[in-house]
Write a protein that holds these residues in place. Structure first.
Motif, mmCIF file in Angstrom:
data_model
loop_
_atom_site.group_PDB
_atom_site.id
_atom_site.type_symbol
_atom_site.label_atom_id
_atom_site.label_comp_id
_atom_site.label_asym_id
_atom_site.label_seq_id
_atom_site.Cartn_x
_atom_site.Cartn_y
_atom_site.Cartn_z
ATOM 1 N N GLU A 134 -2.525 -8.598 8.599
ATOM 2 C CA GLU A 134 -1.780 -7.743 9.336
ATOM 3 C C GLU A 134 -1.555 -7.841 10.631
ATOM 4 O OE1 GLU A 134 -4.174 -6.826 7.247
ATOM 5 O OE2 GLU A 134 -3.368 -5.708 5.661
ATOM 6 N N LYS A 181 3.772 -9.242 4.008
ATOM 7 C CA LYS A 181 3.666 -7.950 4.818
ATOM 8 C C LYS A 181 4.813 -7.318 5.327
ATOM 9 C CE LYS A 181 3.211 -8.031 9.004
ATOM 10 N NZ LYS A 181 2.573 -8.174 10.626
ATOM 11 N N ASN A 184 6.559 -5.499 2.267
ATOM 12 C CA ASN A 184 5.670 -4.731 1.542
ATOM 13 C C ASN A 184 6.030 -3.298 1.940
ATOM 14 O OD1 ASN A 184 3.980 -3.791 -0.182
ATOM 15 N ND2 ASN A 184 1.814 -4.268 1.044
ATOM 16 N N ASN A 185 6.597 -2.368 0.959
ATOM 17 C CA ASN A 185 6.883 -0.872 0.951
ATOM 18 C C ASN A 185 6.663 -0.310 -0.244
ATOM 19 O OD1 ASN A 185 9.855 -0.644 0.062
ATOM 20 N ND2 ASN A 185 10.021 -2.344 1.711
ATOM 21 N N LYS A 186 6.729 0.815 -0.190
ATOM 22 C CA LYS A 186 6.853 1.675 -1.600
ATOM 23 C C LYS A 186 7.778 1.598 -2.493
ATOM 24 C CE LYS A 186 8.824 5.894 0.237
ATOM 25 N NZ LYS A 186 8.604 7.521 0.670
ATOM 26 N N ASP A 187 8.914 1.084 -2.202
ATOM 27 C CA ASP A 187 10.104 0.989 -3.012
ATOM 28 C C ASP A 187 10.037 -0.246 -3.780
ATOM 29 O OD1 ASP A 187 11.074 3.174 -1.860
ATOM 30 O OD2 ASP A 187 12.144 2.297 -0.165
ATOM 31 N N SER A 189 7.897 -3.610 -5.988
ATOM 32 C CA SER A 189 6.444 -4.186 -6.627
ATOM 33 C C SER A 189 6.274 -5.549 -6.236
ATOM 34 C CB SER A 189 6.557 -4.029 -8.319
ATOM 35 O OG SER A 189 5.461 -4.514 -8.816
ATOM 36 N N ASP A 200 -6.708 -10.059 1.265
ATOM 37 C CA ASP A 200 -6.665 -8.712 0.431
ATOM 38 C C ASP A 200 -5.597 -7.954 0.908
ATOM 39 O OD1 ASP A 200 -6.668 -6.937 -1.440
ATOM 40 O OD2 ASP A 200 -8.364 -5.857 -0.536
ATOM 41 N N LYS A 202 -3.087 -4.713 0.829
ATOM 42 C CA LYS A 202 -3.055 -3.370 0.454
ATOM 43 C C LYS A 202 -1.625 -3.241 -0.578
ATOM 44 C CE LYS A 202 -3.245 1.393 1.582
ATOM 45 N NZ LYS A 202 -3.344 2.523 2.857
ATOM 46 N N ASP A 203 -1.561 -2.533 -1.570
ATOM 47 C CA ASP A 203 -0.585 -2.280 -2.473
ATOM 48 C C ASP A 203 0.163 -3.388 -3.081
ATOM 49 O OD1 ASP A 203 -1.179 0.542 -1.924
ATOM 50 O OD2 ASP A 203 0.058 0.282 -0.123
ATOM 51 N N VAL A 204 -0.523 -4.613 -2.833
ATOM 52 C CA VAL A 204 0.061 -5.845 -3.785
ATOM 53 C C VAL A 204 -1.045 -6.396 -4.890
ATOM 54 C CG1 VAL A 204 0.542 -8.222 -3.410
ATOM 55 C CG2 VAL A 204 1.211 -6.701 -1.618
ATOM 56 N N SER A 205 -0.287 -6.374 -5.985
ATOM 57 C CA SER A 205 -1.213 -6.897 -7.038
ATOM 58 C C SER A 205 -1.359 -8.445 -6.993
ATOM 59 C CB SER A 205 -0.419 -6.635 -8.727
ATOM 60 O OG SER A 205 -0.538 -5.285 -8.565
#
Length: 410
Positions: A134, A181, A184-187, A189, A200, A202-205
């Motif tokens: 980040e 990075k 990466n946002n909520k909209d 996958s 690691d 966050k919010d990424v598989s």
């Protein structure tokens, strides 16, 4: 990562030197802390005939640090295996793992471990993973304003491929993580398949390649497509099967990021052709190719300038475009000081080139032009080569021209 060790680190070297019969736990902690204080990326624990040699890779260059008696070697390797949850009774097979150490009792640092059997015993290499991704931006990684705009435009497209290229240790994966990075946002996958997973996010598989279960890049990519992703990152394209799947994935409306091993940006296109990918598919799917190397930055505490000599000018005249060289007056270097451990360098930054697949490049791809012709078309359409980018950084006092030429010619 901090560039100046704080008071906590000042006595580490003395503590190590005084540990004639050290506690293995304290010994390993001291080694990791000392490496961290010097900004090392890797710790090499090499068994040799005369004992256990410890080397640190600092700013990309290995340095001999200590040699200890052989009797501590097996205990240190066993301690590392315990921390990683590896088999302590296995000494003739390779093993990989990772663990978290705490610097100064509070600061966690992730460490990736590789252990291999050698003639004198098991060799262990510890990779100290950088502080969380980040913290990185394209600018801090070394991308200039023009290249940042090109990259930003390319990653906003809903489909296609973005490929990062360069040798091992050139920062490709860090660049891709930085792009993830930004995306990466909520909209959306985002799913990755990597070998290994270095950070690691966050919010990424994130999926780890596993040869023992036959989970390869290609097989993982097949499964990922059925997971309804918008953006996919594949750790590396190394064979026809993975390349073919990546191209088809990009064609079906996904944005795919990956790395590939080539020497420069335009050779990425040639490499895909060598993998038997059709030229029209490459022209249709590759949005961007990023090539990069990492060069050491001049230490700001001991930086001095010097006027370019006639000999330097003549030696560069054959490799640097005249329009750039004629504007050059001064280069810079580090004299060496305690802050940089007398090396004259502190930290690293990328020199890079960004190839945008525009209409001119697509036509050249469809004609299956040579890499030299493709490079000329790219330059004619505004691409700054890695060598030019490095030369400009040398003129600004970010790095030395010797460092640029060393890395380019490796």
């Amino acid at each position: 990562m901090e560039t100046n060790p704080n008071d906590y680190y000042k006595n580490i070297e003395n503590q190590l030197a005084q540990q004639l019969e050290p506690s293995v736990i304290k010994f390993l902690d001291y080694v990791v802390e000392h490496a961290y204080s010097l900004r090392a990326s890797d710790i090499h624990l090499d068994p040799v005939e005369e004992g256990l040699k410890i080397r640190f890779r600092v700013d990309g260059v290995l340095q001999d640090i200590y040699t200890f008696h052989q009797n501590i070697h097996s205990e240190v390797v066993s301690r590392i295996k315990i921390l990683c949850g590896l088999r302590t009774d296995e000494h003739q097979a390779t093993q990989d793992g990772r663990f978290t150490d705490y610097i100064g009792t509070t600061k966690p640092i992730d460490i990736r471990v590789s252990i291999v059997p050698t003639y004198h015993g098991e060799n262990a290499v510890l990779r100290l993973l950088a502080d969380k991704v980040e913290q990185f931006t394209l600018e801090t990684l070394g991308f200039g304003e023009d290249n940042v705009l090109k990259i930003d435009k390319a990653i906003r497209k809903p489909w296609g491929m973005i490929l990062a290229t360069g040798p091992t240790g050139s920062g490709k994966t860090t660049t891709l993580y930085t792009l993830i990075k930004l995306l990466n946002n909520k909209d959306v996958s985002i799913i990755t398949i990597e070998d290994p997973i270095e950070y690691d996010i966050k919010d990424v598989s994130q999926i780890q390649v596993n040869p023992r279960t036959n989970l390869t890049f290609a097989k993982g990519l097949r499964s990922i497509i059925r997971q309804d992703p918008n953006i996919i990152m594949v750790g590396e394209i190394r064979d026809f099967e993975t390349a073919s799947l990546a191209v088809n994935t990009a064609l079906t409306g996904h944005l795919l990021l990956s790395t590939i091993h080539t020497t420069d940006a335009v050779t990425t296109i040639v490499r895909l052709l060598d993998m038997k990918i059709e030229s029209f598919l490459i022209a249709s799917t590759v949005n961007l190719a990023i090539a990069q190397r990492l060069v050491r930055k001049i230490c700001n505490h001991c930086k001095v300038s010097h006027k370019i000599t006639k000999a330097e000018y003549q030696s560069l005249s054959g490799i640097i475009p005249a329009k750039l060289l004629e504007k050059a007056e001064n280069f810079y270097r580090g004299k060496g000081c305690p802050e940089c451990n007398q090396t004259g360098y502190q930290g690293r930054i990328s020199i890079n080139e960004v190839l945008v697949t525009n209409d001119a490049i697509r036509e050249a791809i469809l004609r299956r032009e040579s890499s030299n012709k493709l490079k000329q078309v790219a330059i004619d359409n505004g691409m700054t080569t890695m060598l030019e980018d490095g030369f400009q950084k040398a003129l600004k006092g970010i790095t030395t021209i010797e460092e640029v030429l060393r890395v380019i010619n490796e």
